[in-house]
Design a protein around this motif. Structure first.
Motif: not given
Length: 158
Positions: A95-118
């Motif tokens: 929640r702190e990193a994304t602003g979103q709840p587990i089960g609904g975390v989107a790839p974008v729309g976070h308070p700050a960029p999050v390093r991502t692996l696809v």
């Protein structure tokens, strides 16, 4: 489920538009906290679901967008990410990193960029479904678009 989009989904939708993504947020009748539940509601293969998994990688958030058909090998991800330790994040950390709840975390729309692996496996699907910031929301995209909008690195996860 409310008729209007939840606030987190609205933020994700705005992020998608600003990034030039083409998919629209879809509100599901039931929560989709797992790839299996999302696939059943969307009538698609489980492998076409892009699970958004947040890990704690040497204390920093790491988002792994993995095919619903895969389990993440945390040792492989740690080596790939060049960190010493990767572990599943707590709900509070997510929640702190994304602003979103587990089960609904989107790839974008976070308070700050999050390093991502696809997960490279997602390339096998013409349409990939990713969470929309809330457990009831998803959006259609493609592997190439996911990599582009997240600035993610394509990798093998298992």
């Amino acid at each position: 489920m409310p008729e209007k989009l939840p606030a987190n989904a609205v933020r994700v939708e705005k992020a998608l538009r600003s990034l030039g993504a083409t998919g629209e947020i879809v509100v599901l009748p039931e929560k989709a906290p797992t790839a299996a539940s999302a696939a059943a509601q969307l009538d698609c293969e489980i492998g076409a679901i892009a699970n958004s998994l947040i890990f704690e990688a040497d204390g920093a958030p790491l988002l792994v967008l993995t095919s619903g058909a895969h389990r993440v090998d945390v040792k492989l991800i740690a080596r790939t990410a060049g960190v010493s330790k990767v572990r599943r994040a707590t709900p509070e950390f997510v929640r702190e990193a994304t602003g979103q709840p587990i089960g609904g975390v989107a790839p974008v729309g976070h308070p700050a960029p999050v390093r991502t692996l696809v997960d490279n496996w997602l390339q096998k699907h013409e349409v990939v479904w990713a969470a929309g910031g809330h457990p009831h929301t998803v959006f259609p995209t493609t592997f190439d678009e996911l990599v582009r909008i997240t600035g993610g690195t394509p990798v093998d996860v298992e």
